[in-house]
Scaffold this active site. Structure first.
Site, PDB file in Angstrom:
ATOM      1  N   LYS A 178       0.984  -1.096  -0.037  1.00  0.00           N
ATOM      2  CA  LYS A 178      -0.236  -0.123  -0.089  1.00  0.00           C
ATOM      3  C   LYS A 178       0.827   1.151  -0.032  1.00  0.00           C
ATOM      4  O   LYS A 178       2.058   1.123   0.469  1.00  0.00           O
ATOM      5  CB  LYS A 178      -0.906  -0.044   1.058  1.00  0.00           C
ATOM      6  CG  LYS A 178      -2.146   0.780   1.063  1.00  0.00           C
ATOM      7  CD  LYS A 178      -3.162   0.046   0.294  1.00  0.00           C
ATOM      8  CE  LYS A 178      -4.591   0.838   0.232  1.00  0.00           C
ATOM      9  NZ  LYS A 178      -5.546  -0.053   0.096  1.00  0.00           N
TER      10      LYS A 178
ATOM     11  N   ASP B 296      -6.967   4.175  -4.563  1.00  0.00           N
ATOM     12  CA  ASP B 296      -7.526   4.008  -3.356  1.00  0.00           C
ATOM     13  C   ASP B 296      -8.158   5.298  -3.035  1.00  0.00           C
ATOM     14  O   ASP B 296      -8.545   6.149  -3.879  1.00  0.00           O
ATOM     15  CB  ASP B 296      -6.237   3.667  -2.298  1.00  0.00           C
ATOM     16  CG  ASP B 296      -6.883   3.305  -0.876  1.00  0.00           C
ATOM     17  OD1 ASP B 296      -7.194   1.811  -1.045  1.00  0.00           O
ATOM     18  OD2 ASP B 296      -7.142   3.901   0.072  1.00  0.00           O
TER      19      ASP B 296
HETATM   20  N1  GLU Z   1      -7.361   0.324  -3.121  1.00  0.00           N
HETATM   21  C1  GLU Z   1      -7.878  -1.092  -3.320  1.00  0.00           C
HETATM   22  C2  GLU Z   1      -8.083  -1.779  -2.083  1.00  0.00           C
HETATM   23  O1  GLU Z   1      -8.021  -1.315  -1.021  1.00  0.00           O
HETATM   24  C3  GLU Z   1      -7.566  -1.853  -4.594  1.00  0.00           C
HETATM   25  C4  GLU Z   1      -6.350  -2.399  -4.722  1.00  0.00           C
HETATM   26  C5  GLU Z   1      -5.763  -2.808  -5.947  1.00  0.00           C
HETATM   27  O2  GLU Z   1      -6.445  -2.894  -6.859  1.00  0.00           O
HETATM   28  O3  GLU Z   1      -4.533  -3.262  -6.148  1.00  0.00           O
HETATM   29  O4  GLU Z   1      -8.304  -3.239  -2.227  1.00  0.00           O
END
Ligand code: GLU
Length: 427
Positions: free
Chosen positions: A114, A154
């Site tokens: 992340k 996100d």
């Molecule tokens: N940010 C999204 C999550 O928390 C998607 C992450 C992604 O697609 O890699 O799952």
């Protein structure tokens, strides 16, 4: 194993500690070996960057950002990048930790990562936002790549920002690399159905939960906290395709309520013409965020930020099912209260996994340069979410536990298998 105190690891923060507790509850239930437990409790890599951005008026401001890879045991790290004034290492590390389990619970060949920048993007011009995005991506590029770590959208980041990320990486390496980030525009290596995917997944698992609880989703009342990418699509799909009645929605400007049900399409139109907020929507009455969370509804969908449902609110929650569209919306104490009351909680790592699942489809399509149509995407997403919901529900029954712990058990077993096979380099 006898404890030799060789190193004391410093706690990362309160949110990360809560995430560790969720993991440990499941790990203990299945008797996970101490070595793997120790290894998976901590993020593998943490990068903090301070970087300059020249504002439109010629002034340089310095921003702080992070990229954390919790685990790469099952594949490259995967997870979004958020822009928010409250971003900090504790939050980013927790979100990276959850991505490991989210990818594993969906059986995707990814680890967890992340990123985030501490910034309020609404205060930046479009050009400033682009400069900030490109410089941040350059700064974290030492960790990024289609086989290393694949970011995605996100909170407060979107497909245009993903296009800038992709272009920045491609310029720096001297070759266009579509697979380095997901959530891109459909006309630039993005996937059909990625935008709606998280919301669609939320609706799919809500429907599955109704099934196992013997409830009819048709006509079931729903309250949705958060009307961004997750909440708006969840509200739209659960009402239009599953026949549920969304009676309340909220965003940063407050909540709205109509016991007869809201027309979500109409509300989305209003939001888009109203500076992105739902405040003042004429066909509903205003309510507070707290009132929304404690409404007498069948299904509650927290789709905003962490810690939205605390102990105080949990006492008054009346919903029978909570579908965690957001990551970490329920505090540890709140969850205890909710479980005692018999609320069926579909945990974030399962409930909002539709997004990363279609991100996986996007990455696969980019790598093979062959693109699928929307029906294919929706069909594959539904099949995978229904399958893994079933897997988690079966595990819940087997261990006589809650859905979160069951989801962790499914995920931990998959990650632990990878760790056992790979071993601890060097041996
Ligand atoms: N940010 C999204 C999550 O928390 C998607 C992450 C992604 O697609 O890699 O799952």
């Amino acid at each position: 194993m006898e404890e030799r105190q060789l190193a004391k690891l410093e706690p990362i923060g309160p949110l990360y500690e809560m995430a560790q507790h969720q993991f440990l509850k499941a790990a203990e239930l299945i008797g996970l070996e101490e070595n793997i437990k120790r290894f998976l409790l901590w993020p593998q890599r943490i990068l903090t960057v301070h970087f300059p951005v020249m504002m439109d008026d010629g002034e340089v401001h310095v921003f702080v950002g992070y990229r954390v890879q919790h685990s790469t045991a099952r594949g490259p790290a995967k997870g979004g990048i958020r822009y928010h004034p409250n971003v900090n290492l504790d939050e980013v590390a927790s979100l990276a930790f959850w991505m490991t389990w989210k990818c594993a619970v969906m059986n995707l060949p990814f680890g967890g990562g992340k990123g985030g920048v501490k910034v309020d993007p609404k205060k930046l011009s479009e050009r400033e936002l682009e400069r900030l995005s490109r410089r941040f991506f350059s700064e974290i590029q030492i960790m990024i790549g289609p086989n290393r770590d694949i970011p995605a959208p996100d909170v407060n980041t979107n497909s245009q920002i993903m296009a800038w990320f992709m272009d920045t990486y491609s310029m720096n390496v001297g070759a266009t690399s579509l697979g380095v980030v997901t959530g891109k525009p459909v006309d630039l290596g993005g996937s059909e159905g990625r935008n709606e995917a998280t919301g669609r997944g939320v609706a799919i698992v809500a429907n599955e939960a109704c099934d196992v609880l013997g409830m009819d989703i048709k006509g079931a009342t729903v309250a949705v906290q958060g009307f961004g990418n997750v909440g708006s699509f969840a509200a739209k799909i659960i009402s239009e395709e599953y026949g549920a009645k969304v009676v309340a929605v909220s965003d940063i400007s407050g909540g709205i309520y109509n016991p007869e049900g809201l027309d979500i399409e109409d509300l989305i139109r209003y939001r888009d013409e109203n500076g992105g907020i739902i405040k003042g929507y004429p066909k509903a009455q205003p309510i507070t965020n707290e009132e929304l969370l404690t409404l007498d509804v069948d299904i509650l969908i927290p789709a905003a930020l962490e810690n939205a449902i605390n102990a105080e609110i949990a006492k008054d929650v009346k919903a029978k099912i909570i579908v965690e569209g957001a990551n970490g919306p329920t505090t540890e104490e709140a969850e205890k209260i909710l479980l005692e009351k018999g609320v069926f909680i579909i945990p974030d790592i399962l409930a909002n996994a539709g997004g990363v699942t279609v991100s996986y489809f996007e990455w696969v399509q980019d790598l093979q340069s062959f693109f699928w149509d929307i029906d294919d995407i929706r069909k594959k997403l539904k099949k995978m979410m229904v399958r893994e919901f079933g897997e988690v529900y079966k595990t819940k029954k087997k261990y006589d536990t809650d859905m979160r712990t069951a989801a962790y058990i499914v995920a931990i077993e998959r990650v632990a298998t990878a760790v056992r096979r790979r071993g601890y380099y060097p041996m």
